[in-house]
Design a protein around this motif. Structure first.
Motif, mmCIF file in Angstrom:
data_model
loop_
_atom_site.group_PDB
_atom_site.id
_atom_site.type_symbol
_atom_site.label_atom_id
_atom_site.label_comp_id
_atom_site.label_asym_id
_atom_site.label_seq_id
_atom_site.Cartn_x
_atom_site.Cartn_y
_atom_site.Cartn_z
ATOM 1 N N LEU A 16 0.837 -1.199 0.000
ATOM 2 C CA LEU A 16 0.000 0.000 0.000
ATOM 3 C C LEU A 16 0.868 1.245 0.000
ATOM 4 C CD1 LEU A 16 -2.667 -1.110 2.624
ATOM 5 C CD2 LEU A 16 -2.870 -1.119 0.148
ATOM 6 N N PRO A 17 0.375 2.331 -0.663
ATOM 7 C CA PRO A 17 1.153 3.571 -0.680
ATOM 8 C C PRO A 17 1.383 4.087 0.734
ATOM 9 C CG PRO A 17 -1.004 3.860 -1.739
ATOM 10 C CD PRO A 17 -0.871 2.415 -1.392
ATOM 11 N N GLY A 18 2.604 4.489 1.019
ATOM 12 C CA GLY A 18 2.924 5.045 2.328
ATOM 13 C C GLY A 18 3.290 3.998 3.354
ATOM 14 N N LEU A 19 3.144 2.713 3.008
ATOM 15 C CA LEU A 19 3.481 1.650 3.955
ATOM 16 C C LEU A 19 4.640 0.829 3.409
ATOM 17 C CD1 LEU A 19 0.117 0.099 5.247
ATOM 18 C CD2 LEU A 19 1.560 1.784 6.346
ATOM 19 N N GLY A 20 5.767 0.845 4.092
ATOM 20 C CA GLY A 20 6.864 -0.055 3.754
ATOM 21 C C GLY A 20 6.759 -1.297 4.616
ATOM 22 N N PRO A 21 7.732 -2.202 4.537
ATOM 23 C CA PRO A 21 7.693 -3.433 5.328
ATOM 24 C C PRO A 21 7.596 -3.172 6.835
ATOM 25 C CG PRO A 21 9.421 -3.536 3.683
ATOM 26 C CD PRO A 21 8.865 -2.153 3.626
ATOM 27 N N ARG A 22 8.325 -2.154 7.301
ATOM 28 C CA ARG A 22 8.323 -1.893 8.735
ATOM 29 C C ARG A 22 6.951 -1.412 9.223
ATOM 30 N NH1 ARG A 22 12.412 0.386 12.443
ATOM 31 N NH2 ARG A 22 13.885 0.366 10.724
ATOM 32 N N SER A 23 6.363 -0.437 8.539
ATOM 33 C CA SER A 23 5.052 0.059 8.980
ATOM 34 C C SER A 23 3.960 -0.975 8.707
ATOM 35 C CB SER A 23 4.729 1.401 8.324
ATOM 36 O OG SER A 23 5.131 1.422 6.991
ATOM 37 N N ALA A 24 4.150 -1.825 7.684
ATOM 38 C CA ALA A 24 3.180 -2.894 7.424
ATOM 39 C C ALA A 24 3.171 -3.884 8.595
ATOM 40 C CB ALA A 24 3.534 -3.617 6.126
ATOM 41 N N ARG A 25 4.352 -4.183 9.142
ATOM 42 C CA ARG A 25 4.416 -5.087 10.302
ATOM 43 C C ARG A 25 3.721 -4.470 11.501
ATOM 44 N NH1 ARG A 25 9.384 -6.669 8.319
ATOM 45 N NH2 ARG A 25 10.494 -5.024 9.423
ATOM 46 N N ARG A 26 3.936 -3.175 11.706
ATOM 47 C CA ARG A 26 3.292 -2.494 12.834
ATOM 48 C C ARG A 26 1.781 -2.505 12.680
ATOM 49 N NH1 ARG A 26 5.596 3.161 12.901
ATOM 50 N NH2 ARG A 26 3.936 3.516 14.390
ATOM 51 N N ALA A 27 1.310 -2.228 11.469
ATOM 52 C CA ALA A 27 -0.137 -2.212 11.219
ATOM 53 C C ALA A 27 -0.725 -3.605 11.410
ATOM 54 C CB ALA A 27 -0.412 -1.702 9.802
ATOM 55 N N ALA A 28 -0.028 -4.626 10.906
ATOM 56 C CA ALA A 28 -0.519 -6.000 11.032
ATOM 57 C C ALA A 28 -0.604 -6.397 12.504
ATOM 58 C CB ALA A 28 0.400 -6.955 10.273
ATOM 59 N N LEU A 29 0.410 -6.015 13.271
ATOM 60 C CA LEU A 29 0.419 -6.357 14.697
ATOM 61 C C LEU A 29 -0.764 -5.718 15.408
ATOM 62 C CD1 LEU A 29 1.929 -7.856 16.871
ATOM 63 C CD2 LEU A 29 3.347 -5.825 17.248
ATOM 64 N N LYS A 30 -1.014 -4.438 15.094
ATOM 65 C CA LYS A 30 -2.140 -3.720 15.693
ATOM 66 C C LYS A 30 -3.457 -4.441 15.387
ATOM 67 C CE LYS A 30 -3.344 0.115 17.831
ATOM 68 N NZ LYS A 30 -2.815 0.365 19.180
ATOM 69 N N LEU A 31 -3.616 -4.839 14.106
ATOM 70 C CA LEU A 31 -4.842 -5.524 13.692
ATOM 71 C C LEU A 31 -4.986 -6.856 14.417
ATOM 72 C CD1 LEU A 31 -4.598 -4.823 9.867
ATOM 73 C CD2 LEU A 31 -6.332 -3.900 11.396
ATOM 74 N N LEU A 32 -3.885 -7.602 14.510
ATOM 75 C CA LEU A 32 -3.935 -8.934 15.123
ATOM 76 C C LEU A 32 -4.199 -8.857 16.623
ATOM 77 C CD1 LEU A 32 -0.930 -10.379 13.128
ATOM 78 C CD2 LEU A 32 -3.293 -11.189 12.976
ATOM 79 N N GLN A 33 -3.709 -7.801 17.253
ATOM 80 C CA GLN A 33 -3.896 -7.671 18.696
ATOM 81 C C GLN A 33 -5.301 -7.205 19.054
ATOM 82 O OE1 GLN A 33 -0.562 -5.078 19.378
ATOM 83 N NE2 GLN A 33 0.636 -6.692 20.380
ATOM 84 N N GLN A 34 -5.999 -6.579 18.092
ATOM 85 C CA GLN A 34 -7.363 -6.099 18.358
ATOM 86 C C GLN A 34 -8.305 -6.599 17.271
ATOM 87 O OE1 GLN A 34 -5.671 -1.957 18.936
ATOM 88 N NE2 GLN A 34 -7.348 -1.942 20.399
ATOM 89 N N PRO A 35 -8.507 -7.918 17.218
ATOM 90 C CA PRO A 35 -9.292 -8.504 16.124
ATOM 91 C C PRO A 35 -10.726 -7.982 16.064
ATOM 92 C CG PRO A 35 -8.813 -10.145 17.834
ATOM 93 C CD PRO A 35 -8.001 -8.934 18.162
ATOM 94 N N ALA A 36 -11.366 -7.774 17.206
ATOM 95 C CA ALA A 36 -12.782 -7.383 17.194
ATOM 96 C C ALA A 36 -12.965 -5.917 16.839
ATOM 97 C CB ALA A 36 -13.422 -7.688 18.548
ATOM 98 N N THR A 37 -12.096 -5.045 17.370
ATOM 99 C CA THR A 37 -12.315 -3.613 17.176
ATOM 100 C C THR A 37 -11.558 -3.050 15.986
ATOM 101 O OG1 THR A 37 -10.513 -3.112 18.703
ATOM 102 C CG2 THR A 37 -12.743 -3.226 19.630
ATOM 103 N N LYS A 38 -10.471 -3.738 15.536
ATOM 104 C CA LYS A 38 -9.695 -3.200 14.412
ATOM 105 C C LYS A 38 -9.775 -4.104 13.174
ATOM 106 C CE LYS A 38 -7.166 0.370 16.253
ATOM 107 N NZ LYS A 38 -8.084 0.684 17.344
#
Ligand SMILES: [Zn+2]
Length: 197
Positions: A16-38
């Motif tokens: 995705l534009p604006g997301l490199g591997p590092r920020s993609a990992r951070r975003a994925a972690l956030k999503l995985l840690q909050q499955p119901a709300t994110k």
């Protein structure tokens, strides 16, 4: 780490534009840690958008309605068509609220080096729209690049014989590429400073 599902999620996010591997990992972690709300609401929103959104047959905008909300709006000035390179440019101009007419998405610029010719762009549909009558002015809001300038010149030569006024934005205004990165004030100034060609 995390298994193939997680690796796939990160790999897709990283594209995705604006997301490199590092920020993609951070975003994925956030999503995985909050499955119901994110994660679940995002997945549902993406599925809904993928199902509902289509390309407007008139102007090329992306909208859940076809014709899009702008083309269908009776308050818009139908004599005025602003030609832009991409949907991002249209969205930027709409956010700024500086254009009261309709749009036409070209889909890029002519580029000898990039191998982009008139048939690769939405040129024929534009000339057809103009030929159907009722259009008084075409505003060319293309990027101030070499290809943008060449495309504007090429289009002007084809639109003028149809008896329609052509104007260009950006002369003396620091457009410098994609309209979508400009702030609202600059966009408004660019449109107001348009000049007949
Ligand atoms: Zn439309």
């Amino acid at each position: 780490m995390g298994g193939p599902e997680v690796e796939r999620l990160i790999a897709l996010l990283a594209k995705l534009p604006g997301l490199g591997p590092r920020s993609a990992r951070r975003a994925a972690l956030k999503l995985l840690q909050q499955p119901a709300t994110k994660m679940a609401p995002l997945a549902a929103a993406m599925a809904d958008a993928a199902r509902a959104v289509k390309t407007c047959a008139l102007c090329g905008n992306l909208d859940s309605a076809d014709p899009c909300g702008i083309c269908a709006d009776p308050r818009r000035d139908r004599t005025l068509i602003c030609v832009v390179e991409g949907v991002g440019d249209l969205w930027a101009l709409e956010r700024a609220g500086v254009h009261r007419g309709l749009y036409h998405i070209l889909g890029g610029t002519l580029s000898a080096l990039g191998g982009t010719g008139p048939d690769d762009l939405s040129v024929t549909p534009l000339l057809t729209r103009i030929g159907e009558g009722g259009v008084a002015e075409i505003i060319l809001a293309l990027g101030a690049t070499v290809d943008g300038a060449a495309t504007a010149h090429w289009l002007t030569e084809r639109i003028k014989p149809l008896g329609v006024a052509v104007s260009r934005v950006g002369h003396g205004v620091p457009i410098g590429g994609a309209l979508e990165i400009l702030d609202d004030g600059t966009l408004g100034a660019a449109l107001r400073a348009r000049r007949p060609v």
